[in-house]
Design a protein around this motif. Structure first.
Motif, PDB file in Angstrom:
ATOM      1  N   GLY A 110     -13.495  -1.453  -2.926  1.00 44.65           N
ATOM      2  CA  GLY A 110     -12.641  -2.164  -3.874  1.00 44.65           C
ATOM      3  C   GLY A 110     -12.485  -3.619  -3.526  1.00 44.65           C
ATOM      4  O   GLY A 110     -11.580  -4.288  -4.036  1.00 44.65           O
ATOM      5  N   ALA A 149      -3.991   1.769   4.769  1.00 50.97           N
ATOM      6  CA  ALA A 149      -4.812   1.345   3.642  1.00 50.97           C
ATOM      7  C   ALA A 149      -4.611  -0.134   3.329  1.00 50.97           C
ATOM      8  O   ALA A 149      -5.495  -0.776   2.747  1.00 50.97           O
ATOM      9  CB  ALA A 149      -4.488   2.189   2.405  1.00 50.97           C
ATOM     10  N   ALA A 200      -0.077   5.185  -0.871  1.00 48.76           N
ATOM     11  CA  ALA A 200      -1.128   5.307   0.139  1.00 48.76           C
ATOM     12  C   ALA A 200      -0.518   5.164   1.531  1.00 48.76           C
ATOM     13  O   ALA A 200       0.591   4.642   1.685  1.00 48.76           O
ATOM     14  CB  ALA A 200      -2.201   4.249  -0.074  1.00 48.76           C
ATOM     15  N   ALA A 216       0.831  -1.208   0.000  1.00 46.74           N
ATOM     16  CA  ALA A 216       0.000   0.000   0.000  1.00 46.74           C
ATOM     17  C   ALA A 216       0.862   1.253   0.000  1.00 46.74           C
ATOM     18  O   ALA A 216       0.600   2.208  -0.751  1.00 46.74           O
ATOM     19  CB  ALA A 216      -0.927  -0.013   1.218  1.00 46.74           C
ATOM     20  N   GLU A 272     -14.315  -4.194   2.319  1.00 41.96           N
ATOM     21  CA  GLU A 272     -13.497  -3.039   1.958  1.00 41.96           C
ATOM     22  C   GLU A 272     -13.968  -2.389   0.654  1.00 41.96           C
ATOM     23  O   GLU A 272     -14.437  -3.092  -0.251  1.00 41.96           O
ATOM     24  CB  GLU A 272     -12.038  -3.476   1.787  1.00 41.96           C
ATOM     25  CG  GLU A 272     -11.340  -3.820   3.078  1.00 41.96           C
ATOM     26  CD  GLU A 272     -11.218  -2.630   4.006  1.00 41.96           C
ATOM     27  OE1 GLU A 272     -10.644  -1.598   3.589  1.00 41.96           O
ATOM     28  OE2 GLU A 272     -11.700  -2.726   5.142  1.00 41.96           O
ATOM     29  N   LEU A 330      -5.736  -2.180  -2.460  1.00 44.40           N
ATOM     30  CA  LEU A 330      -6.507  -1.403  -1.497  1.00 44.40           C
ATOM     31  C   LEU A 330      -5.933  -0.003  -1.312  1.00 44.40           C
ATOM     32  O   LEU A 330      -6.619   0.892  -0.815  1.00 44.40           O
ATOM     33  CB  LEU A 330      -6.578  -2.134  -0.157  1.00 44.40           C
ATOM     34  CG  LEU A 330      -7.342  -3.469  -0.173  1.00 44.40           C
ATOM     35  CD1 LEU A 330      -7.475  -4.036   1.234  1.00 44.40           C
ATOM     36  CD2 LEU A 330      -8.721  -3.332  -0.813  1.00 44.40           C
ATOM     37  N   GLY A 331      -4.675   0.176  -1.706  1.00 47.49           N
ATOM     38  CA  GLY A 331      -4.067   1.500  -1.674  1.00 47.49           C
ATOM     39  C   GLY A 331      -4.347   2.316  -2.922  1.00 47.49           C
ATOM     40  O   GLY A 331      -3.819   3.418  -3.061  1.00 47.49           O
ATOM     41  N   GLY A 332      -5.161   1.772  -3.830  1.00 47.01           N
ATOM     42  CA  GLY A 332      -5.557   2.512  -5.009  1.00 47.01           C
ATOM     43  C   GLY A 332      -4.644   2.379  -6.199  1.00 47.01           C
ATOM     44  O   GLY A 332      -4.753   3.160  -7.160  1.00 47.01           O
TER      45      GLY A 332
END
Length: 385
Positions: A189, A126, A122, A117, A187, A252-254
């Motif tokens: 996503g 995250a 992020a 992450a 979560e 999950l951190g984008g």
């Protein structure tokens, strides 16, 4: 936070070691480890991955401290008896629920998720849900592996099936798996994260199946296990979950799909390198360092990478006879080395470490976290973890 099962509570947990966060790029801040002598298993780590290995215990502590409250909260949602078995497997309690501070492992997969992450830009938090999910899946796999392998001890304590019984241990493993799915599904996503996890789980099962089948195949002849089959097994059984941990944290951190895929590839190559280094240590490692008896893998007649390479040499018949009989493991170790098994294993591990660096270099990653990630990956093939 939901209470832990039975008498285990957060206040019984010793606080993780704390240390000021290094400033600037991790590569600049870290100390250089002792150069490895040629031929040592840990000599295979490339300089870029070995940087800062002395700081890795702190990185592991930092990530465990970040993840621990959420992991405890998740376990606290389980049925009390099942939760106690889970807590026992993590080293948090004894049989019956009395608090304990036993080793629950170093938390490598947790750290990979958090650093994944952070490498995606992020904050570490995250990646916490990814870290929890992967740790739950990893523990689930250990509970079932111990039953399949008949192992009675893990990290100096009776395994869960020995302590509670086979049926309860299977149930606890199933509960941990379900809890991992629930954790990710909640979560933002989560659907993408679940797809990433499901691919890794399929590969993990495939690798475990191959590993079990290898034991029944002959040492020599057309049906013998080939090194390339072993390599694929190691990637699936060991590498899939390592790659999944880093990729899930990034998801999950984008992070975009390219970054997540690169981290997954890096983890998979790491898994192969780690397994092969472990194979070398299992034959030639120092018992005082590894905690394993000298020539232990040969006494247990394991089909490890150095052995499989050597079996394909002109000395293969003699080596196979020694392994089949279980006699003279010292002689077998010498013949395997003379047949090129050890050098081939170290060369193969180096190749996968190079592939790790190539995967990480191919995508943009946040500098500080990427430095810690590289250091952690190097640490895994330089030490017994």
């Amino acid at each position: 936070m939901t209470a832990l099962p039975m008498t285990v509570r957060a206040e019984h947990v010793a606080p993780a070691a704390r240390r000021p966060t290094p400033q600037g790029d991790t590569h600049d801040a870290c100390r250089t480890a002792r150069p490895a002598r040629e031929g040592e298993p840990h000599a295979i780590a490339a300089d870029a991955l070995a940087a800062g290995a002395d700081d890795i215990p702190w990185v592991l502590d930092r990530c465990r401290a970040l993840v621990r409250p959420s992991l405890e909260e998740a376990v606290g949602r389980l049925h009390p008896w099942v939760g106690e078995m889970a807590a026992y497997s993590f080293g948090w309690c004894e049989v019956g629920g009395a608090p304990a501070d036993a080793s629950g492992g170093k938390g490598v997969r947790q750290a990979l998720a958090v650093l994944g992450a952070e490498a995606a830009g992020a904050p570490g938090r995250a990646g916490v849900a990814a870290a929890v999910a992967v740790e739950l899946v990893h523990t689930f796999s250990l509970l079932h592996d111990d039953i399949m392998d008949g192992d009675g001890d893990r990290r100096g304590r009776p395994t869960v099936w020995k302590a509670y019984g086979t049926g309860p241990a299977v149930l606890a493993g199933d509960a941990l798996f379900a809890l991992a799915v629930e954790t990710l599904a909640a979560e933002p996503g989560g659907a993408r994260a679940m797809r990433t996890l499901s691919v890794a789980l399929g590969d993990l099962v495939r690798g475990q199946a191959d590993d079990l089948l290898f034991a029944d195949r002959p040492w020599t002849g057309p049906e013998r296990v080939r090194p390339d089959e072993y390599r694929a097994m190691a990637e699936h059984k060991t590498g899939a979950l390592l790659g999944c941990a880093a990729a899930l944290g990034a998801v999950l951190g984008g992070a975009g799909s390219e970054t997540a895929a690169a981290l997954d590839r890096a983890g998979r190559h790491l898994g192969v390198a780690f397994q092969i280094v472990d194979d070398v240590l299992g034959i030639w490692g120092d018992p005082g360092v590894t905690g394993k008896p000298v020539h232990g893998d040969l006494r247990e007649r394991k089909k490890t990478f150095p052995v499989l390479v050597a079996l394909g040499s002109p000395r293969g018949g003699r080596i196979a006879d020694l392994l089949e009989s279980g006699d003279a493991p010292e002689t077998a170790a010498t013949l395997i080395e003379e047949a090129g098994g050890r050098s081939a294993a170290l060369t193969e591990a180096r190749r996968h470490i190079t592939a790790v660096e190539t995967a990480l270099a191919g995508v943009p990653l946040a500098a500080g976290a990427a430095g810690e990630l590289r250091s952690l990956l190097g640490y895994l093939v330089r030490r017994d973890v």
